[in-house]
Structures are given as structure tokens and as C-alpha cells.
Design a protein around this motif. Sequence first.
Motif, short mmCIF file in Angstrom:
data_model
loop_
_atom_site.label_atom_id
_atom_site.label_comp_id
_atom_site.label_asym_id
_atom_site.label_seq_id
_atom_site.Cartn_x
_atom_site.Cartn_y
_atom_site.Cartn_z
N ARG A 85 -1.99 0.49 -4.68
CA ARG A 85 -2.12 -0.78 -3.96
C ARG A 85 -1.77 -1.89 -4.95
NH1 ARG A 85 -4.88 -2.87 0.74
NH2 ARG A 85 -5.38 -0.72 1.35
N GLU A 136 -4.11 7.39 -0.05
CA GLU A 136 -3.66 6.14 -0.66
C GLU A 136 -3.63 6.33 -2.17
OE1 GLU A 136 -5.39 1.67 -1.30
OE2 GLU A 136 -5.37 2.40 0.78
N VAL A 193 0.86 -1.19 0.00
CA VAL A 193 0.00 0.00 0.00
C VAL A 193 0.89 1.24 0.00
CG1 VAL A 193 -1.86 1.23 1.16
CG2 VAL A 193 -1.75 -1.28 1.27
#
Length: 223
Positions: free
Chosen positions: A141, A138, A130
Motif C-alpha cells: 500500500r 494485500e 493498493v
Amino acid sequence: MDVTSPTSGAQAGPVRAPNTADDTAAAKTSGDFEMFLKLLTTQIRNQDPMEPADSTEYTAQLATFSNVEQAVQTNDLLKSMITRFDSQQATSAANFIGMEVRHEGPVAHDGTSNVLHTAIKPAADRAELVVVDGLGNEVGRYAIDPDAESIGWPSAAQAGSVPPGLYDLHVDSWAGDLQLDRTPVAHYASVSEVVLGDDGTEIVLKGGVRLPMSDMQSIRAAQ
């Protein structure tokens, strides 16, 4: 095998001293001491000669005076000891400049690939790397091999889509449908400078990452 981008032309940066609250605290204690002394001498000078203050009261005041004086001296001594210890630690840490330190802090991405050392739970049968940017968002991923002890990031396919900057990385893993504890990733970064931070000696790494000495996992010659 650990693989990192080679460093060249490493130069020793300066060791700097920070602005801390120590001087302010010492000045306040010294000011309190001087104020106490003025109040006591004023009281003695202006007392009624026919009804002088009780000797017991003076004894108590003088004892307080002594305690204040000792507090000032103790504060000065502790400040001197701390300053001397931090300076010695910073001088010693200056030997790390140009070397590489392993840590779990932010990764400074400059367009090249970084070798990340994972600590994935043995029970994991699935894992993802991540990627979080400097704003806490974020931004990536990626599925990774849960049995891998090290991985490269970004991969050749990802490199063009990752802009330079600081990133926080960790691994999410699962055993079947059960999500396991999140694990950090470690990597090596070159040391460019040593500074005296508010909480002690810190090393400055590639990309401007500041790392307390206690967060170092290992140190090695530049690869």
C-alpha cells in the motif's frame, strides 16, 4: 504521456478453439429426437387394429414430433452461426497480436516498471495504490499523488521488493476523513495470442492474462 516497456520480436500465436458444452447439448437434443421417433413408430406398429389410436391423439403426437424436429434444426443452425461468428471475430482479433491493449485486469510484473493510468476522484486529497497478489492477499500500500493521471509501479525504491507475478491493483482515496469509492487502474500489455474461450474470443496478454474482447479499453502499436 504513456510510457511502457518496449516489446520486441512479437510473433503471432495460434488461434485455438475451446472445448464447450455445445456439442453435449446438441447430442442430447438429437438423442431425444431419435427416442421420440422410436416410441412413436413402436406405438403405431403395435396398436390394436380393431381399436386404433384416436386420430386426434396422433395429430397431437405428430405436432410434438414436428416441434422436436424444428428444435433440433434450430439448435444446429444457432450452433453453426455462433461458431462462424466466433471464428470470424478470432480471425479479426489475430491482427492485435504484437500490439498493446489497455485494460484494468491483472498486471504481469516481470521486474520492470509498469505505467498505471489512474482515475482518482477529483475530490480526493489523499490516495493510496493498493497491491494484491494472486492469492488475494494485500502485499503493498503506497501513498500516491491524488492529482496524478499516471504513476509508475513499482517505483525504483520498490522494485527489488516485488517478486515477479500477477497482481491486482486499485486506488483507495479520501476527501478529508471520508473514504471515496475504490477506483481501478488501467495499463497497457502486449498481446501474444488469441483464443476462442467458452464465452467467446479472448486475447492472451503478457504474463498469461486472458482478457475478453469486451474488456479492452483501447489498442495501440507496441511502444
